[in-house]
Structure formats: structure tokens, C-alpha cells
Design an enzyme around this catalytic site. Structure first.
Site, PDB file in Angstrom:
ATOM      1  N   HIS A   1       0.821  -1.214   0.000  1.00  0.00           N
ATOM      2  CA  HIS A   1       0.000   0.000   0.000  1.00  0.00           C
ATOM      3  C   HIS A   1       0.856   1.265   0.000  1.00  0.00           C
ATOM      4  O   HIS A   1       1.960   1.274   0.523  1.00  0.00           O
ATOM      5  CB  HIS A   1      -0.895   0.038   1.239  1.00  0.00           C
ATOM      6  CG  HIS A   1      -1.763  -1.165   1.393  1.00  0.00           C
ATOM      7  ND1 HIS A   1      -2.082  -1.682   2.623  1.00  0.00           N
ATOM      8  CD2 HIS A   1      -2.384  -1.954   0.483  1.00  0.00           C
ATOM      9  CE1 HIS A   1      -2.864  -2.733   2.465  1.00  0.00           C
ATOM     10  NE2 HIS A   1      -3.059  -2.923   1.170  1.00  0.00           N
TER      11      HIS A   1
ATOM     12  N   LYS B   1       5.781   6.662   7.402  1.00  0.00           N
ATOM     13  CA  LYS B   1       5.228   5.765   8.418  1.00  0.00           C
ATOM     14  C   LYS B   1       6.357   5.301   9.324  1.00  0.00           C
ATOM     15  O   LYS B   1       7.482   5.082   8.874  1.00  0.00           O
ATOM     16  CB  LYS B   1       4.594   4.524   7.787  1.00  0.00           C
ATOM     17  CG  LYS B   1       3.397   4.800   6.915  1.00  0.00           C
ATOM     18  CD  LYS B   1       2.900   3.501   6.278  1.00  0.00           C
ATOM     19  CE  LYS B   1       1.768   3.775   5.324  1.00  0.00           C
ATOM     20  NZ  LYS B   1       1.384   2.561   4.585  1.00  0.00           N
TER      21      LYS B   1
ATOM     22  N   TYR C   1       1.227   1.817  13.918  1.00  0.00           N
ATOM     23  CA  TYR C   1       1.720   2.738  12.894  1.00  0.00           C
ATOM     24  C   TYR C   1       1.601   4.165  13.416  1.00  0.00           C
ATOM     25  O   TYR C   1       0.547   4.541  13.920  1.00  0.00           O
ATOM     26  CB  TYR C   1       0.813   2.704  11.663  1.00  0.00           C
ATOM     27  CG  TYR C   1       0.778   1.481  10.816  1.00  0.00           C
ATOM     28  CD1 TYR C   1       1.089   1.573   9.461  1.00  0.00           C
ATOM     29  CD2 TYR C   1       0.383   0.249  11.315  1.00  0.00           C
ATOM     30  CE1 TYR C   1       1.006   0.462   8.635  1.00  0.00           C
ATOM     31  CE2 TYR C   1       0.306  -0.863  10.495  1.00  0.00           C
ATOM     32  CZ  TYR C   1       0.617  -0.748   9.157  1.00  0.00           C
ATOM     33  OH  TYR C   1       0.539  -1.835   8.336  1.00  0.00           O
TER      34      TYR C   1
ATOM     35  N   ASP D   1      -6.561  -6.437  -1.843  1.00  0.00           N
ATOM     36  CA  ASP D   1      -5.147  -6.692  -2.122  1.00  0.00           C
ATOM     37  C   ASP D   1      -4.948  -7.729  -3.229  1.00  0.00           C
ATOM     38  O   ASP D   1      -3.880  -7.787  -3.835  1.00  0.00           O
ATOM     39  CB  ASP D   1      -4.416  -7.111  -0.843  1.00  0.00           C
ATOM     40  CG  ASP D   1      -4.174  -5.932   0.087  1.00  0.00           C
ATOM     41  OD1 ASP D   1      -4.319  -4.773  -0.342  1.00  0.00           O
ATOM     42  OD2 ASP D   1      -3.828  -6.167   1.267  1.00  0.00           O
TER      43      ASP D   1
END
Length: 193
Positions: free
Chosen positions: A62, A72, A132, A168
Site C-alpha cells: 500500500h 510511516k 503505525y 489486495d
């Protein structure tokens, strides 16, 4: 914290320093001043948790396109994952190269992922959780992805993929979207348009 740059410029593993005593340990996992000192962007717009019940769960690959691309900082707080990042910066000498980093609750390692990178992981244990810290808000319409088994990327996942979302499964391969991906990830071009 100890920062080690990966072979992909700007992407770092972050090892924690555990201060142990009879109670267990205490460790700092994030400090904006320390991240800044390493040339990283410690902006946190949101924090997220990813819980995964089964070993072999794969999430990714992603990313978000500029101008809302995300940095991130990812840590595994329960279980273990093989975390994969792919450089999608068209100007980079490591464009389309990837790095795999093992993150686990045991090793305490974190991974700093710069903007314009794809990110994914496969769980190596049942009951795995990741945290995250993300520099930008999720922006519908700006998200993108690549198949985990895209031949253009050549990623060897260290665990059999057993669980994969429908979304996905349906990302288009790089061979179909490469030109668009390069154009949208080209920050210099997007600033002049």
C-alpha cells in the site's frame, strides 16, 4: 535508539535501548528531536493498529500518492512479521527495489518508511499486532497498491500467504500501471502542474 539506514535511502530501522531492572524494561520508541537529528520527518497526523489473527496474513503493498504521501513509523508490539518496503521514487537509484525487515515484539525493532514507498507485511505468527505512526491522514482516492507477488518487484515472502483481502488481490501489476505510477510519484512534476 539506534538508527540504521537500509539500502533504500531515507528508510531506517530503529533499534530500541532497553533499560532493564527487576520490573522488566523501559525503552523510548519515538522522539521527534532524535528523528529530526537523523534527517527524518517526525510528523504524526494519525496512529493506527493492525491486528492479524492468523499466521500468513498479508497486507499490502500500500501507498498514498503525493501530495498526501505518507511517512510511516511501524513497530510490531505482539507476534512477528516480515515487513517489506518498496522504493517508488522515480528519481531514486533504487527505484522498485525492496527491503525486508523482521519486526517482532521480541526484537522491538521499528521501521521508518519515507513518503513514496509501498509498504506491506506478512505475519509470521498468529495473533500479531502492529502500531503505525503516520504523517498524513488517510485520503480516499489517493491510495494505491501493487500486488504482493508482482513479478516486477521480485519479492520472496518468507511465509506462505494464507489470508489476503479481496482488495489486495485486485491491485494491478506494475507492468499495467508503471507509467502512471511514475508520473504521479514524480514530485517535481506534480509541483509544476
Amino acid at each position: 535508539m539506534t538508527f540504521s539506514e537500509t539500502i533504500l535511502a531515507g528508510a531506517y530501522t530503529v533499534e530500541i535501548d532497553r533499560h532493564r531492572d527487576s520490573r522488566g524494561y523501559f525503552a523510548r520508541v519515538f522522539c521527534s528531536d532524535t528523528f529530526l537529528a537523523h534527517g527524518l520527518k517526525p510528523v504524526v497526523a494519525q496512529g493506527s493498529i493492525s491486528y492479524n489473527a492468523k499466521r500468513g496474513t498479508l497486507r499490502g503493498l500500500h501507498f498514498q500518492y503525493p501530495p498526501v504521501a505518507e511517512n510511516k513509523y511501524v513497530r510490531c508490539t505482539k507476534g512477528a512479521v516480515a515487513d517489506v518496503i518498496v522504493d517508488l521514487r522515480p528519481e531514486s537509484p533504487t527505484y522498485l527495489r525492496h527491503v525486508t525487515v523482521n519486526l517482532s515484539a521480541d526484537n522491538g525493532r521499528g521501521l521508518y518508511i519515507p513518503e513514496r514507498f509501498a509498504h506491506g507485511f506478512v505475519t509470521l505468527t498468529d495473533d500479531t499486532e502492529l502500531i503505525y505512526l503516520i504523517s498524513n491522514y488517510y485520503t480516499p482516492g489517493a491510495e494505491g497498491g501493487l500486488p504482493h507477488d508482482d513479478p516486477s518487484l521480485g519479492i520472496s515472502w518468507p511465509a506462505e500467504v494464507r489470508v489476503l483481502s479481496e482488495r489486495d488481490r485486485t491491485w494491478k501489476p506494475y507492468s499495467d500501471i508503471g507509467n502512471e505510477l511514475k508520473a504521479r510519484m514524480n514530485v517535481a512534476a506534480s509541483r509544476t502542474s
